[in-house]
Enzyme design. Structure first.
Site, mmCIF file in Angstrom:
data_model
loop_
_atom_site.group_PDB
_atom_site.id
_atom_site.type_symbol
_atom_site.label_atom_id
_atom_site.label_comp_id
_atom_site.label_asym_id
_atom_site.label_seq_id
_atom_site.Cartn_x
_atom_site.Cartn_y
_atom_site.Cartn_z
ATOM 1 N N TYR A 1 0.816 -1.226 0.000
ATOM 2 C CA TYR A 1 0.000 0.000 0.000
ATOM 3 C C TYR A 1 0.845 1.270 0.000
ATOM 4 O O TYR A 1 0.352 2.335 0.402
ATOM 5 C CB TYR A 1 -0.945 -0.018 1.200
ATOM 6 C CG TYR A 1 -2.169 -0.892 0.989
ATOM 7 C CD1 TYR A 1 -3.053 -0.637 -0.062
ATOM 8 C CD2 TYR A 1 -2.442 -1.954 1.827
ATOM 9 C CE1 TYR A 1 -4.180 -1.422 -0.255
ATOM 10 C CE2 TYR A 1 -3.578 -2.743 1.640
ATOM 11 C CZ TYR A 1 -4.441 -2.473 0.595
ATOM 12 O OH TYR A 1 -5.558 -3.235 0.398
ATOM 13 N N ASN B 1 -13.422 -3.569 3.778
ATOM 14 C CA ASN B 1 -14.282 -3.695 2.596
ATOM 15 C C ASN B 1 -14.077 -5.006 1.826
ATOM 16 O O ASN B 1 -14.325 -5.071 0.626
ATOM 17 C CB ASN B 1 -14.159 -2.458 1.701
ATOM 18 C CG ASN B 1 -12.778 -2.293 1.114
ATOM 19 O OD1 ASN B 1 -11.863 -3.041 1.464
ATOM 20 N ND2 ASN B 1 -12.611 -1.339 0.224
ATOM 21 N N HIS C 1 -9.714 -6.522 -2.252
ATOM 22 C CA HIS C 1 -8.907 -5.571 -3.029
ATOM 23 C C HIS C 1 -8.805 -6.098 -4.452
ATOM 24 O O HIS C 1 -8.687 -7.300 -4.655
ATOM 25 C CB HIS C 1 -7.490 -5.458 -2.451
ATOM 26 C CG HIS C 1 -6.527 -4.789 -3.402
ATOM 27 N ND1 HIS C 1 -6.414 -3.425 -3.493
ATOM 28 C CD2 HIS C 1 -5.692 -5.304 -4.351
ATOM 29 C CE1 HIS C 1 -5.533 -3.129 -4.448
ATOM 30 N NE2 HIS C 1 -5.086 -4.255 -4.972
ATOM 31 N N GLU D 1 1.564 -6.107 -8.653
ATOM 32 C CA GLU D 1 0.989 -6.713 -7.443
ATOM 33 C C GLU D 1 1.095 -8.242 -7.497
ATOM 34 O O GLU D 1 1.434 -8.883 -6.490
ATOM 35 C CB GLU D 1 -0.463 -6.261 -7.283
ATOM 36 C CG GLU D 1 -0.579 -4.775 -6.944
ATOM 37 C CD GLU D 1 -2.000 -4.240 -6.904
ATOM 38 O OE1 GLU D 1 -2.158 -3.028 -6.688
ATOM 39 O OE2 GLU D 1 -2.961 -5.025 -7.092
#
Ligand code: CMP
Length: 139
Positions: A50, A113, A116, A127
């Site tokens: 992040y 949430n 991702h 990633e």
């Protein structure tokens, strides 16, 4: 065109035993899970992942959350996988997420949430490389 994206099933979802339910939404949307591993992220891994959000006020909270329990890291493959998975996830804030999306169905809040997904093909490649070797991805 077939492409790949990177996905994380986040701690709020793994803690509520929702891995299978999230995967069902992914598969029903026509995306194929071509790599998957359940891991406990380290603080260093989460901070690196992040890094683009380092200056945001929620960065510390985000990293603490991502290492609070195991996550499931995944590679998804399908037509326009990056955009398709973003549709399937729904808006970042579950309050704004469309019916039937993962976040509408399962997310707790904008921070917790549930999932991702990469925001571009370029970031997807970066990633994926942070968590998987080429030979671990089997389409
Ligand atoms: P994700 O797609 O993993 O990328 C960055 C994450 O930051 C995002 O999902 C949210 O979970 C989190 N995030 C965004 N806005 C906030 C916020 N206001 N407070 C806490 N977390 C946030």
């Amino acid at each position: 065109m077939a492409e790949r994206t990177f996905s994380i099933i986040k701690p709020d979802a793994t803690q509520r035993n929702l891995t299978g339910k999230v995967n069902a939404v992914i598969e029903d949307a026509g995306l194929r899970i071509v790599a998957q591993r359940r891991i406990q992220m380290s603080r260093a891994q989460a901070e690196k992942f992040y890094e683009v959000h380092k200056e945001r006020p929620f960065f510390g909270e985000l990293v603490d959350f991502m290492i609070s329990a195991p996550v499931v890291v995944q590679v998804l493959e399908g037509d326009n996988a990056v955009a398709r998975y973003r549709e399937v996830m729904g808006a970042t804030n579950p309050a704004n997420a469309a019916e039937g999306t993962i976040r509408k169905l399962y997310a707790v809040s904008v921070g917790e949430n549930s999932v991702h997904g990469s925001d571009s093909q370029e970031n997807a490649a970066l990633e994926i490389a942070q968590f998987f070797k080429a030979e671990e991805i089997v389409g």
